[in-house]
Design a protein around this motif. Structure first.
Motif, PDB file in Angstrom:
ATOM      1  N   ALA A  68      42.112  37.853  40.769  1.00  0.00           N
ATOM      2  CA  ALA A  68      42.490  38.326  39.436  1.00  0.00           C
ATOM      3  C   ALA A  68      43.920  37.907  39.142  1.00  0.00           C
ATOM      4  N   THR A  69      44.284  37.952  37.847  1.00  0.00           N
ATOM      5  CA  THR A  69      45.660  37.678  37.438  1.00  0.00           C
ATOM      6  C   THR A  69      46.179  38.844  36.606  1.00  0.00           C
ATOM      7  N   ARG A  70      47.464  39.097  36.730  1.00  0.00           N
ATOM      8  CA  ARG A  70      48.095  40.170  35.958  1.00  0.00           C
ATOM      9  C   ARG A  70      48.080  39.798  34.470  1.00  0.00           C
ATOM     10  N   HIS A  71      47.673  40.753  33.622  1.00  0.00           N
ATOM     11  CA  HIS A  71      47.534  40.466  32.192  1.00  0.00           C
ATOM     12  C   HIS A  71      48.512  41.261  31.345  1.00  0.00           C
ATOM     13  N   GLY A  72      48.821  42.516  31.749  1.00  0.00           N
ATOM     14  CA  GLY A  72      49.732  43.347  30.969  1.00  0.00           C
ATOM     15  C   GLY A  72      49.736  44.757  31.487  1.00  0.00           C
ATOM     16  N   THR A  73      50.299  45.687  30.697  1.00  0.00           N
ATOM     17  CA  THR A  73      50.328  47.097  31.088  1.00  0.00           C
ATOM     18  C   THR A  73      49.739  47.959  29.982  1.00  0.00           C
ATOM     19  N   ASP A  74      49.232  49.118  30.388  1.00  0.00           N
ATOM     20  CA  ASP A  74      48.632  50.077  29.455  1.00  0.00           C
ATOM     21  C   ASP A  74      48.955  51.475  29.968  1.00  0.00           C
ATOM     22  N   GLY A  75      50.126  52.004  29.571  1.00  0.00           N
ATOM     23  CA  GLY A  75      50.555  53.313  30.074  1.00  0.00           C
ATOM     24  C   GLY A  75      50.821  53.253  31.565  1.00  0.00           C
TER      25      GLY A  75
END
Length: 376
Positions: free
Chosen positions: A241-248
């Motif tokens: 997998a690759t890091r995509h972003g943050t959500d809380g």
């Protein structure tokens, strides 16, 4: 001499081979502690240094305030129980247990030896010889002989390795009961993950002479720090997998065109990661079935094997990118099992995910298990 067992900067080299590499470890007084790892990881060498059977190349070993780094084995408040029991065949069970007491000049041998035999629930066999006992009974006598001397630390070197599976599980419960009763620090060396998790308050997972991770069994299992721990302690599905972003509180990952979430505190900071989830955390549903909102889902799977294990069914699910993921479904008797070839969706709670950097095959003991980790 009471106190914690402390290893500070302990290394052991045999020629050019480093068996234990700069180990810093504190084992709390009165705890049941396990050193867990594969063959050759340094756990038995560590135990032997605590026992005084090997001398550290570097570092110190303390029992409370007492420095025992260079102390002879018989001068340490430490006893060891080995896998082969090492009972004296010509002595009765009672005399085997009383042996150490007599050597120390203890006056009331009968009372203490009888109490030790009662502790392992074998007082009725006091007059027998070791050859007349089963393997499990011999193991308990070896334990009684070690405990009777009330050492500060009891070292257990694969003590259940020679027992069959059913007896081994019984003895796991017995060992924990005895440790709780006598309150002595137990340090248990094993390569058996179930053994370590069943008995120990804290577990140190060792690899190549170092500690990969240390903590409570549940902590190591639910939140492994490395792919080695994820694979060695139980079984894990690891997907690229690759890091995509943050959500809380969550980090979003993208894996093979699908997005999933993992708690940020369980995600390594690197951009390229391995998404991890334990097989029993995953729920299988038929492809067209709607999944709960907020869950992680991976679509496009197809069952290629279903193995009935009694308590659960083990499924191998081939994903569109060619990787086989393992799912354990508890047999509750409320749904039909999925047949080979069934198109399925995998779903699980984001809190059951972890994301690590490293080698997907680290800690995999069996080559056949490579099916369950990411294929490069």
């Amino acid at each position: 001499m009471a106190g914690d067992l402390r290893l500070t900067g302990v290394s052991k080299r045999f020629g050019s081979f480093v068996a234990v590499d700069g180990l810093d470890l504190t084992i709390p007084e009165g705890s049941f502690f396990a050193l867990l790892g594969p063959s050759g990881c340094g756990k038995t060498t560590t135990l032997r240094m605590v026992a005084g059977l090997e001398e550290p190349t570097e570092g110190t070993i303390h029992l409370g305030d007492l420095d025992v780094t260079h102390t002879k084995p018989y001068q340490r408040p430490v006893n060891t129980v080995f896998q082969n029991y090492a009972l004296f065949p010509h002595l009765t069970i009672f005399e085997n247990v009383a042996f150490g007491l007599r050597r120390r000049g203890v006056k009331d041998v009968r009372k203490q030896a009888t109490e030790a035999l009662d502790l392992v629930e074998l007082g009725h066999l006091a007059r027998r010889k070791p050859a007349q006992l089963s393997g499990g009974q011999q193991q308990r006598i070896a334990l009684a002989r070690a405990v009777v001397n009330r050492p500060q630390v009891l070292l257990l070197d694969e003590p259940l390795g020679a027992l069959d599976l059913k007896l081994r599980r019984q003895m796991q419960i017995e060992l924990k009961r005895i440790q709780t009763e006598v309150g002595i620090t137990f340090v248990h060396v094993t390569h058996d993950q179930e053994e370590a998790m069943t008995m120990a308050d804290r577990v140190a997972v060792m690899n190549h002479g170092k500690i990969e991770q240390l903590g409570a069994p549940s902590e190591l299992y639910e939140a492994p720090d490395t792919t080695f721990v994820a694979n060695f302690l139980g079984q894990s599905n690891l997907v690229e997998a690759t890091r995509h972003g943050t959500d809380g509180d969550y980090t979003t990952l993208e894996t093979h065109g699908q997005k999933v979430r993992v708690l940020s505190r369980r995600a390594s900071p690197q951009p390229e990661l391995l998404l991890g989830v334990r097989p029993e955390k995953i729920r299988l549903t038929a492809e067209a079935t709607e999944t709960s909102s907020g869950t992680n889902t991976l679509t496009g799977g197809r069952v290629i094997d279903a193995s009935y294990l009694g308590v659960s069914t083990q499924y191998l699910v081939r994903m569109p990118w060619g990787q086989d993921l393992t799912v354990f479904a508890q047999n509750l008797g409320v749904a039909d099992r999925f047949a080979d070839g069934t198109a399925v969706t995998l779903s699980w709670e984001p809190d059951h995910s972890f994301a690590l950097a490293g080698d997907a095959a680290a800690g995999v003991e069996n080559v056949d298990d490579l099916e369950t980790v990411a294929q490069g």
